[in-house]
Design a protein around this motif. Structure first.
Motif, PDB file in Angstrom:
ATOM      1  N   ILE A  50       4.165  -3.200   3.545  1.00  0.00           N
ATOM      2  CA  ILE A  50       4.746  -3.940   2.425  1.00  0.00           C
ATOM      3  C   ILE A  50       4.966  -5.363   2.896  1.00  0.00           C
ATOM      4  CG2 ILE A  50       6.852  -4.305   1.092  1.00  0.00           C
ATOM      5  CD1 ILE A  50       7.108  -1.425   0.645  1.00  0.00           C
ATOM      6  N   LEU A  51       4.459  -6.320   2.158  1.00  0.00           N
ATOM      7  CA  LEU A  51       4.706  -7.731   2.457  1.00  0.00           C
ATOM      8  C   LEU A  51       4.970  -8.438   1.135  1.00  0.00           C
ATOM      9  CD1 LEU A  51       4.869 -10.204   4.238  1.00  0.00           C
ATOM     10  CD2 LEU A  51       2.403 -10.310   4.297  1.00  0.00           C
ATOM     11  N   ILE A  52       6.209  -8.787   0.913  1.00  0.00           N
ATOM     12  CA  ILE A  52       6.600  -9.422  -0.357  1.00  0.00           C
ATOM     13  C   ILE A  52       7.396 -10.675  -0.062  1.00  0.00           C
ATOM     14  CG2 ILE A  52       7.708  -9.100  -2.595  1.00  0.00           C
ATOM     15  CD1 ILE A  52       7.593  -6.167  -2.198  1.00  0.00           C
ATOM     16  N   GLU A  53       7.080 -11.729  -0.773  1.00  0.00           N
ATOM     17  CA  GLU A  53       7.903 -12.931  -0.724  1.00  0.00           C
ATOM     18  C   GLU A  53       8.739 -12.933  -1.990  1.00  0.00           C
ATOM     19  OE1 GLU A  53       5.902 -16.411   0.978  1.00  0.00           O
ATOM     20  OE2 GLU A  53       6.869 -17.534  -0.617  1.00  0.00           O
ATOM     21  N   MET A  54      10.044 -13.180  -1.837  1.00  0.00           N
ATOM     22  CA  MET A  54      10.942 -13.076  -2.990  1.00  0.00           C
ATOM     23  C   MET A  54      11.753 -14.354  -3.117  1.00  0.00           C
ATOM     24  SD  MET A  54      12.308  -9.312  -2.076  1.00  0.00           S
ATOM     25  CE  MET A  54      12.457  -9.621  -0.351  1.00  0.00           C
ATOM     26  N   TYR A  55      12.042 -14.712  -4.366  1.00  0.00           N
ATOM     27  CA  TYR A  55      12.824 -15.919  -4.602  1.00  0.00           C
ATOM     28  C   TYR A  55      14.086 -15.538  -5.345  1.00  0.00           C
ATOM     29  CZ  TYR A  55       8.270 -17.740  -3.476  1.00  0.00           C
ATOM     30  OH  TYR A  55       7.088 -17.966  -2.847  1.00  0.00           O
TER      31      TYR A  55
ATOM     32  N   ALA B 263      12.091   1.650  -0.361  1.00  0.00           N
ATOM     33  CA  ALA B 263      10.848   2.401  -0.535  1.00  0.00           C
ATOM     34  C   ALA B 263      10.634   3.294   0.672  1.00  0.00           C
ATOM     35  CB  ALA B 263       9.673   1.440  -0.687  1.00  0.00           C
ATOM     36  N   LYS B 264       9.687   4.195   0.527  1.00  0.00           N
ATOM     37  CA  LYS B 264       9.264   4.990   1.686  1.00  0.00           C
ATOM     38  C   LYS B 264       7.786   4.770   1.902  1.00  0.00           C
ATOM     39  CE  LYS B 264      12.637   8.452   2.573  1.00  0.00           C
ATOM     40  NZ  LYS B 264      13.191   9.738   2.263  1.00  0.00           N
ATOM     41  N   LEU B 265       7.417   4.546   3.144  1.00  0.00           N
ATOM     42  CA  LEU B 265       6.017   4.290   3.457  1.00  0.00           C
ATOM     43  C   LEU B 265       5.437   5.505   4.172  1.00  0.00           C
ATOM     44  CD1 LEU B 265       6.329   0.714   5.016  1.00  0.00           C
ATOM     45  CD2 LEU B 265       6.157   1.314   2.619  1.00  0.00           C
ATOM     46  N   SER B 266       4.223   5.857   3.814  1.00  0.00           N
ATOM     47  CA  SER B 266       3.548   6.870   4.625  1.00  0.00           C
ATOM     48  C   SER B 266       2.808   6.154   5.756  1.00  0.00           C
ATOM     49  CB  SER B 266       2.602   7.711   3.754  1.00  0.00           C
ATOM     50  OG  SER B 266       1.710   6.894   3.060  1.00  0.00           O
ATOM     51  N   ALA B 267       2.253   6.932   6.652  1.00  0.00           N
ATOM     52  CA  ALA B 267       1.693   6.352   7.875  1.00  0.00           C
ATOM     53  C   ALA B 267       0.671   5.260   7.571  1.00  0.00           C
ATOM     54  CB  ALA B 267       1.049   7.455   8.708  1.00  0.00           C
ATOM     55  N   GLY B 268       0.812   4.144   8.257  1.00  0.00           N
ATOM     56  CA  GLY B 268      -0.147   3.059   8.106  1.00  0.00           C
ATOM     57  C   GLY B 268       0.074   2.145   6.921  1.00  0.00           C
TER      58      GLY B 268
ATOM     59  N   THR C  81       0.829  -1.198   0.000  1.00  0.00           N
ATOM     60  CA  THR C  81       0.000   0.000   0.000  1.00  0.00           C
ATOM     61  C   THR C  81       0.867   1.253   0.000  1.00  0.00           C
ATOM     62  OG1 THR C  81      -0.106  -0.056   2.412  1.00  0.00           O
ATOM     63  CG2 THR C  81      -1.871  -1.151   1.230  1.00  0.00           C
ATOM     64  N   SER C  82       2.149   1.108  -0.291  1.00  0.00           N
ATOM     65  CA  SER C  82       3.073   2.239  -0.272  1.00  0.00           C
ATOM     66  C   SER C  82       2.870   3.097  -1.523  1.00  0.00           C
ATOM     67  CB  SER C  82       4.505   1.727  -0.221  1.00  0.00           C
ATOM     68  OG  SER C  82       4.877   1.244  -1.471  1.00  0.00           O
TER      69      SER C  82
ATOM     70  N   VAL D 111       7.359  -4.954   6.183  1.00  0.00           N
ATOM     71  CA  VAL D 111       7.528  -3.717   6.939  1.00  0.00           C
ATOM     72  C   VAL D 111       6.167  -3.046   7.068  1.00  0.00           C
ATOM     73  CG1 VAL D 111       8.748  -1.530   7.089  1.00  0.00           C
ATOM     74  CG2 VAL D 111       9.829  -3.442   5.969  1.00  0.00           C
ATOM     75  N   LYS D 112       5.902  -2.539   8.244  1.00  0.00           N
ATOM     76  CA  LYS D 112       4.646  -1.833   8.472  1.00  0.00           C
ATOM     77  C   LYS D 112       4.974  -0.500   9.133  1.00  0.00           C
ATOM     78  CE  LYS D 112       0.001  -3.285   9.510  1.00  0.00           C
ATOM     79  NZ  LYS D 112      -0.840  -4.317  10.068  1.00  0.00           N
ATOM     80  N   ALA D 113       4.402   0.573   8.595  1.00  0.00           N
ATOM     81  CA  ALA D 113       4.660   1.889   9.163  1.00  0.00           C
ATOM     82  C   ALA D 113       3.629   2.200  10.226  1.00  0.00           C
ATOM     83  CB  ALA D 113       4.613   2.941   8.064  1.00  0.00           C
ATOM     84  N   GLY D 114       4.070   2.880  11.269  1.00  0.00           N
ATOM     85  CA  GLY D 114       3.161   3.274  12.340  1.00  0.00           C
ATOM     86  C   GLY D 114       2.480   4.582  11.996  1.00  0.00           C
ATOM     87  N   ASP D 115       2.633   5.566  12.867  1.00  0.00           N
ATOM     88  CA  ASP D 115       1.962   6.844  12.654  1.00  0.00           C
ATOM     89  C   ASP D 115       2.804   7.831  11.856  1.00  0.00           C
ATOM     90  OD1 ASP D 115      -0.184   5.939  14.063  1.00  0.00           O
ATOM     91  OD2 ASP D 115       0.603   6.632  16.001  1.00  0.00           O
TER      92      ASP D 115
END
Lengths: 279, 72
Positions: A142-147, A134-139, A55-56, A103-107
């Motif tokens: 990113i969840l990615i599985e990579m091979y 990447a840069k995430l805004s609040a809330g 959602t970034s 990674v999950k961003a807080g506030d």
């Protein structure tokens, strides 16, 4: 065919870059070595992705592109190329490593770095934890599985083990002492002052110019052009090559050069076995 | 965002942008900063010199507008 064996003389090994002289060789071999180092030495890189949540503000495609370019440490002996693996490229523990980025961003906004990537195999991790992904805004999440898998530079730039990889001819300079008049300009020999690289110097004993620093000579022939008496001859030595190789960090330099030479030998063996009937 | 690798030679430079910015903001001349970070070729140098970082503005916009529109 009776030429002496080629050998390598290391001039400078500084961190991730090496400068060496390949001697008693020829252009074909030097160029083959260079091309194999760039495009055929396998290296680990992330090549398949399963984006579970993003959602970034960075788009999926850009995120995937950035992740794939991060160099990973590689253990060449521990992994197979997918096409040569027993699983025939489907993906098993001998040819594939799973990495997870969660990674999950807080506030407040958060920067995602390569150190946030969790690898299932400690042998395959990003070379450096400081790559911003990447840069995430609040809330945001990113969840990615990579091979990650081994691949070759000719398939994609992400599989390239070297950044700069080049060679040049070793310079050979001959001073004709019978025609050299040691012409000077403001007290310095004309050919010495003309050299843009400053690699020529005066021999203190004889007074003739000589090549003090052959490694930095670019064979520009400015010294030959300025000489009115044709006393200087500057020629590339086509049996010696000055190589400059810079690793991206995923493989150590000696491993890259050694693997490149091994691959070249394998290719020659394959060629010989194919034309075996004509020998 | 700042690219991970140099467009021309493929050297990894993504990790160096933040260090470079810190050095230059602290008053170090750009050429000294390049030496400090061991960036020698001009292809990699132009990556750092010419980059415009606008991701922070995008994140700010994202915080202001997107979050209201799409509740995630």
């Amino acid at each position: 065919m009776n030429s002496p064996n080629p050998f390598v003389e290391i001039v400078e090994l500084k961190g991730l870059s090496i400068r060496f002289i390949l001697k008693n060789s020829n252009t074909a071999f030097a160029n083959a070595l260079r091309r194999i180092m760039i495009s055929e030495v396998p290296v680990m890189a992330i090549s398949d992705f399963a984006i579970i949540n993003n959602t970034s503000p960075i788009f999926d495609e850009i995120l995937v592109h950035r992740l794939s370019l991060i160099p990973l440490t590689t253990d060449l002996d521990g992994f197979n190329l997918p096409e040569k693996c027993v699983c025939k490229g489907i993906g098993c523990s001998r040819c594939q490593v799973t990495l997870i980025l969660n990674v999950k961003a807080g506030d407040s906004p958060v920067t995602v770095y390569s150190r946030d990537i969790v690898s299932s195999d400690p042998r395959v991790i990003p070379i450096n934890g400081d790559f911003p992904i990447a840069k995430l805004s609040a809330g945001d999440e990113i969840l990615i599985e990579m091979y990650a898998r081994l691949g070759r530079g000719k398939d994609n730039a992400r599989f390239q083990p070297v950044s700069a990889c080049a060679y040049k001819y070793f310079p050979r300079i001959v001073i004709n002492t019978s025609s050299c008049v040691k012409c000077t300009n403001n007290g310095i020999l004309k050919c010495v002052s003309e050299c843009p690289k400053g690699v020529l110097d005066v021999n203190v004993e004889t007074g003739y110019p000589y090549l003090r620093d052959p490694l930095n000579c670019s064979l520009c022939k400015a010294c030959v052009d300025v000489c009115e008496y044709n006393a200087i001859e500057l020629k590339p030595d086509d049996t010696s090559f000055i190589f400059y190789v810079e690793s991206t960090g995923s493989l150590p330099l000696h491993k890259i050069i050694y693997t490149a030479a091994t691959i070249l030998a394998e290719k020659c063996d394959e060629f010989l076995s194919k034309i075996g009937g004509f020998r | 965002m700042y690219p991970i690798r140099c467009f021309t030679c493929g050297a990894p430079i993504g990790d160096k942008f933040e260090k470079f910015k810190k050095l230059v903001d602290s008053g170090m001349p750009v050429n000294k900063a390049f030496e400090e970070l061991r960036i020698t070729r001009y292809c990699c140098r132009r990556m750092l010199l010419t980059h415009v970082e606008y991701i922070d503005d995008i994140v700010e916009l994202d915080m202001l507008y997107m979050k209201k529109k799409y509740k995630r």
